[in-house]
Design a protein around this motif. Structure first.
Motif, PDB file in Angstrom:
ATOM      1  N   HIS A   1      -4.052  49.717 -19.607  1.00  0.00           N
ATOM      2  CA  HIS A   1      -4.599  49.157 -20.978  1.00  0.00           C
ATOM      3  C   HIS A   1      -4.585  48.101 -21.204  1.00  0.00           C
ATOM      4  O   HIS A   1      -3.601  47.065 -20.717  1.00  0.00           O
ATOM      5  CB  HIS A   1      -3.792  49.854 -22.278  1.00  0.00           C
ATOM      6  N   LEU A   2      -5.510  47.302 -21.878  1.00  0.00           N
ATOM      7  CA  LEU A   2      -5.339  45.714 -22.161  1.00  0.00           C
ATOM      8  C   LEU A   2      -6.015  45.576 -23.338  1.00  0.00           C
ATOM      9  O   LEU A   2      -7.195  46.014 -23.743  1.00  0.00           O
ATOM     10  CB  LEU A   2      -6.344  45.211 -21.032  1.00  0.00           C
ATOM     11  N   ILE A   3      -5.336  44.617 -24.127  1.00  0.00           N
ATOM     12  CA  ILE A   3      -5.765  44.455 -25.390  1.00  0.00           C
ATOM     13  C   ILE A   3      -5.575  42.742 -25.582  1.00  0.00           C
ATOM     14  O   ILE A   3      -4.705  42.079 -25.076  1.00  0.00           O
ATOM     15  CB  ILE A   3      -4.767  44.707 -26.474  1.00  0.00           C
ATOM     16  N   THR A   4      -7.003  42.472 -25.748  1.00  0.00           N
ATOM     17  CA  THR A   4      -7.206  40.934 -25.739  1.00  0.00           C
ATOM     18  C   THR A   4      -8.333  40.431 -27.032  1.00  0.00           C
ATOM     19  O   THR A   4      -8.537  41.112 -27.688  1.00  0.00           O
ATOM     20  CB  THR A   4      -7.644  40.500 -24.470  1.00  0.00           C
ATOM     21  N   ALA A   5      -8.245  39.088 -27.053  1.00  0.00           N
ATOM     22  CA  ALA A   5      -9.220  38.402 -28.232  1.00  0.00           C
ATOM     23  C   ALA A   5     -10.494  38.148 -27.585  1.00  0.00           C
ATOM     24  O   ALA A   5     -10.704  37.811 -26.498  1.00  0.00           O
ATOM     25  CB  ALA A   5      -8.497  37.328 -28.948  1.00  0.00           C
TER      26      ALA A   5
ATOM     27  N   LEU B   1      -9.092  42.935 -14.088  1.00  0.00           N
ATOM     28  CA  LEU B   1      -8.857  44.217 -13.718  1.00  0.00           C
ATOM     29  C   LEU B   1      -8.882  44.462 -12.310  1.00  0.00           C
ATOM     30  O   LEU B   1      -9.698  43.888 -11.484  1.00  0.00           O
ATOM     31  CB  LEU B   1     -10.037  45.192 -14.358  1.00  0.00           C
ATOM     32  N   ARG B   2      -7.982  45.171 -11.572  1.00  0.00           N
ATOM     33  CA  ARG B   2      -7.648  45.306 -10.334  1.00  0.00           C
ATOM     34  C   ARG B   2      -7.789  46.582  -9.927  1.00  0.00           C
ATOM     35  O   ARG B   2      -7.623  47.807 -10.677  1.00  0.00           O
ATOM     36  CB  ARG B   2      -6.253  44.571 -10.089  1.00  0.00           C
ATOM     37  N   CYS B   3      -8.236  46.767  -8.538  1.00  0.00           N
ATOM     38  CA  CYS B   3      -8.521  48.372  -8.268  1.00  0.00           C
ATOM     39  C   CYS B   3      -8.187  48.323  -6.691  1.00  0.00           C
ATOM     40  O   CYS B   3      -8.709  47.504  -5.984  1.00  0.00           O
ATOM     41  CB  CYS B   3      -9.949  48.647  -8.361  1.00  0.00           C
ATOM     42  N   SER B   4      -7.704  49.389  -6.428  1.00  0.00           N
ATOM     43  CA  SER B   4      -6.956  49.552  -4.935  1.00  0.00           C
ATOM     44  C   SER B   4      -7.813  50.797  -4.556  1.00  0.00           C
ATOM     45  O   SER B   4      -7.507  51.829  -5.178  1.00  0.00           O
ATOM     46  CB  SER B   4      -5.727  49.652  -4.686  1.00  0.00           C
ATOM     47  N   PRO B   5      -8.768  50.684  -3.568  1.00  0.00           N
ATOM     48  CA  PRO B   5      -9.154  52.197  -3.122  1.00  0.00           C
ATOM     49  C   PRO B   5      -8.494  52.947  -2.521  1.00  0.00           C
ATOM     50  O   PRO B   5      -7.268  52.698  -1.973  1.00  0.00           O
ATOM     51  CB  PRO B   5     -10.473  51.541  -2.254  1.00  0.00           C
ATOM     52  N   ARG B   6      -9.119  54.189  -2.149  1.00  0.00           N
ATOM     53  CA  ARG B   6      -8.283  55.107  -1.159  1.00  0.00           C
ATOM     54  C   ARG B   6      -7.985  54.568   0.117  1.00  0.00           C
ATOM     55  O   ARG B   6      -9.071  53.784   0.441  1.00  0.00           O
ATOM     56  CB  ARG B   6      -8.912  56.480  -1.077  1.00  0.00           C
ATOM     57  N   SER B   7      -7.018  54.957   0.686  1.00  0.00           N
ATOM     58  CA  SER B   7      -6.804  54.566   1.919  1.00  0.00           C
ATOM     59  C   SER B   7      -8.013  54.879   3.003  1.00  0.00           C
ATOM     60  O   SER B   7      -8.300  55.855   3.058  1.00  0.00           O
ATOM     61  CB  SER B   7      -5.488  55.163   2.619  1.00  0.00           C
TER      62      SER B   7
ATOM     63  N   TYR C   1     -13.180  50.952 -18.247  1.00  0.00           N
ATOM     64  CA  TYR C   1     -13.681  50.155 -16.885  1.00  0.00           C
ATOM     65  C   TYR C   1     -13.150  51.230 -15.785  1.00  0.00           C
ATOM     66  O   TYR C   1     -11.846  51.217 -15.430  1.00  0.00           O
ATOM     67  CB  TYR C   1     -13.430  48.856 -16.700  1.00  0.00           C
ATOM     68  N   PHE C   2     -14.051  51.833 -15.008  1.00  0.00           N
ATOM     69  CA  PHE C   2     -13.710  52.652 -14.042  1.00  0.00           C
ATOM     70  C   PHE C   2     -14.073  51.919 -12.468  1.00  0.00           C
ATOM     71  O   PHE C   2     -14.998  51.197 -12.487  1.00  0.00           O
ATOM     72  CB  PHE C   2     -14.454  53.964 -14.049  1.00  0.00           C
ATOM     73  N   CYS C   3     -12.999  52.148 -11.665  1.00  0.00           N
ATOM     74  CA  CYS C   3     -13.305  51.588 -10.372  1.00  0.00           C
ATOM     75  C   CYS C   3     -13.257  53.008  -9.453  1.00  0.00           C
ATOM     76  O   CYS C   3     -12.587  54.039  -9.786  1.00  0.00           O
ATOM     77  CB  CYS C   3     -12.108  50.799  -9.783  1.00  0.00           C
ATOM     78  N   ALA C   4     -14.093  53.101  -8.407  1.00  0.00           N
ATOM     79  CA  ALA C   4     -14.420  54.068  -7.688  1.00  0.00           C
ATOM     80  C   ALA C   4     -14.604  53.606  -6.152  1.00  0.00           C
ATOM     81  O   ALA C   4     -14.839  52.507  -5.979  1.00  0.00           O
ATOM     82  CB  ALA C   4     -15.515  54.805  -7.806  1.00  0.00           C
ATOM     83  N   SER C   5     -14.120  54.436  -5.207  1.00  0.00           N
ATOM     84  CA  SER C   5     -14.235  54.189  -4.086  1.00  0.00           C
ATOM     85  C   SER C   5     -14.932  55.236  -2.886  1.00  0.00           C
ATOM     86  O   SER C   5     -14.866  56.479  -3.459  1.00  0.00           O
ATOM     87  CB  SER C   5     -12.853  53.852  -3.094  1.00  0.00           C
TER      88      SER C   5
ATOM     89  N   THR D   1      -9.114  51.646 -16.563  1.00  0.00           N
ATOM     90  CA  THR D   1      -8.568  50.530 -17.431  1.00  0.00           C
ATOM     91  C   THR D   1      -9.288  50.487 -18.928  1.00  0.00           C
ATOM     92  O   THR D   1     -10.518  50.034 -18.810  1.00  0.00           O
ATOM     93  CB  THR D   1      -8.729  49.205 -16.885  1.00  0.00           C
ATOM     94  N   ARG D   2      -8.439  50.747 -20.028  1.00  0.00           N
ATOM     95  CA  ARG D   2      -8.928  50.824 -21.232  1.00  0.00           C
ATOM     96  C   ARG D   2      -8.802  49.248 -21.808  1.00  0.00           C
ATOM     97  O   ARG D   2      -7.814  48.884 -21.902  1.00  0.00           O
ATOM     98  CB  ARG D   2      -8.361  51.634 -22.280  1.00  0.00           C
ATOM     99  N   LEU D   3     -10.029  48.587 -21.928  1.00  0.00           N
ATOM    100  CA  LEU D   3      -9.918  47.247 -22.439  1.00  0.00           C
ATOM    101  C   LEU D   3     -10.500  47.232 -24.027  1.00  0.00           C
ATOM    102  O   LEU D   3     -11.528  47.839 -24.201  1.00  0.00           O
ATOM    103  CB  LEU D   3     -11.141  46.398 -21.715  1.00  0.00           C
ATOM    104  N   THR D   4      -9.690  46.680 -24.551  1.00  0.00           N
ATOM    105  CA  THR D   4      -9.893  46.534 -26.326  1.00  0.00           C
ATOM    106  C   THR D   4     -10.200  45.095 -26.384  1.00  0.00           C
ATOM    107  O   THR D   4      -8.951  44.299 -26.308  1.00  0.00           O
ATOM    108  CB  THR D   4      -8.882  47.227 -27.063  1.00  0.00           C
TER     109      THR D   4
END
Lengths: 114, 111
Positions: free
Chosen positions: A10-14, A21-27, A89-93, A109-112
């Protein structure tokens, strides 16, 4: 568990701020995709990277940028945030960059933006 | 650009009833994939169809790819509460060079 990790959860910002946002794919997966899902909306494709190179671009705003690093993790940078950027925001690999491969999605990641 | 339309947007059924969602593309597709997203979860791959007229089954789920490779459907027989979620189709065409997701059908199963 898909094997794809995303941080933060989760991320709350102004408005006007910048976030990453960070994403690590499947090995073993070389391709990373970023999607935006607004409330009750479908999945809007933003951008795809394959082995460090940009492969395809969707409806990504100029205020947004992404990159894939040598270790294959990816970051999505959102700047000059607006209220309308609030979304999941979704990341997919996938194993390869072709569209015939199934995509494995991270938890999102839910961005507000307030 | 490529558009993938999906209907209906919402569907409420009684447990035990059948359910069908339809997907239509503005362009001929190379392949189509189906994903399911449970409430609060992330999309999970269900299946991929590649051949014209292809039909695939997964237990109570039947997937079809149209002869012209511009439409597809997902049919669930005798729905269960575990079927609740949003079902997305996603099509790929060579010209678009990306997987385009439909808007999804949100299924509610009433016990």
């Amino acid at each position: 568990d898909s094997g794809v990790t995303q941080t933060p959860k989760h991320l709350i910002t102004a408005t006007g701020q910048r976030v990453t946002l960070r994403c690590s794919p499947r090995s073993g997966d070389l391709s990373v995709y970023w999607y935006q899902q607004s409330l009750d909306q479908g999945l809007q494709f933003l951008i795809q990277y394959y082995n460090g190179e940009e492969r395809a671009k969707g409806n990504i705003l100029e205020r947004f940028s992404a990159q894939q690093f040598p270790d294959l993790h990816s970051e999505l940078n959102l700047s000059s945030l607006e209220l309308g950027d609030s979304a999941l925001y979704f990341c997919a690999s996938s194993v390869d960059g072709g569209a015939s491969y199934e995509q494995f999605f991270g938890p999102g990641t839910r961005l507000t933006v307030l | 650009g490529q558009q993938v339309m999906q209907i209906p947007q919402y569907q409420h059924v009684q447990e035990g009833e059948d359910f069908t969602t339809y997907c239509n593309s503005s362009t001929t597709l190379s392949n189509i994939q189906w994903y399911k997203q449970r409430p609060g979860g992330h999309p999970v791959f269900l299946i991929q169809l590649v051949k014209s007229g292809e039909v695939k089954k997964q237990k109570r789920l039947t997937f079809q790819f149209g002869e012209a490779k511009k439409n597809s459907s997902l049919h669930i027989t005798a729905t269960q509460t575990t079927d609740v979620g949003t079902y997305f189709c996603a099509g790929f065409s060579g010209s678009a060079r990306q997987l385009t997701f439909g808007s999804g059908t949100q299924l509610t199963v009433l016990p």
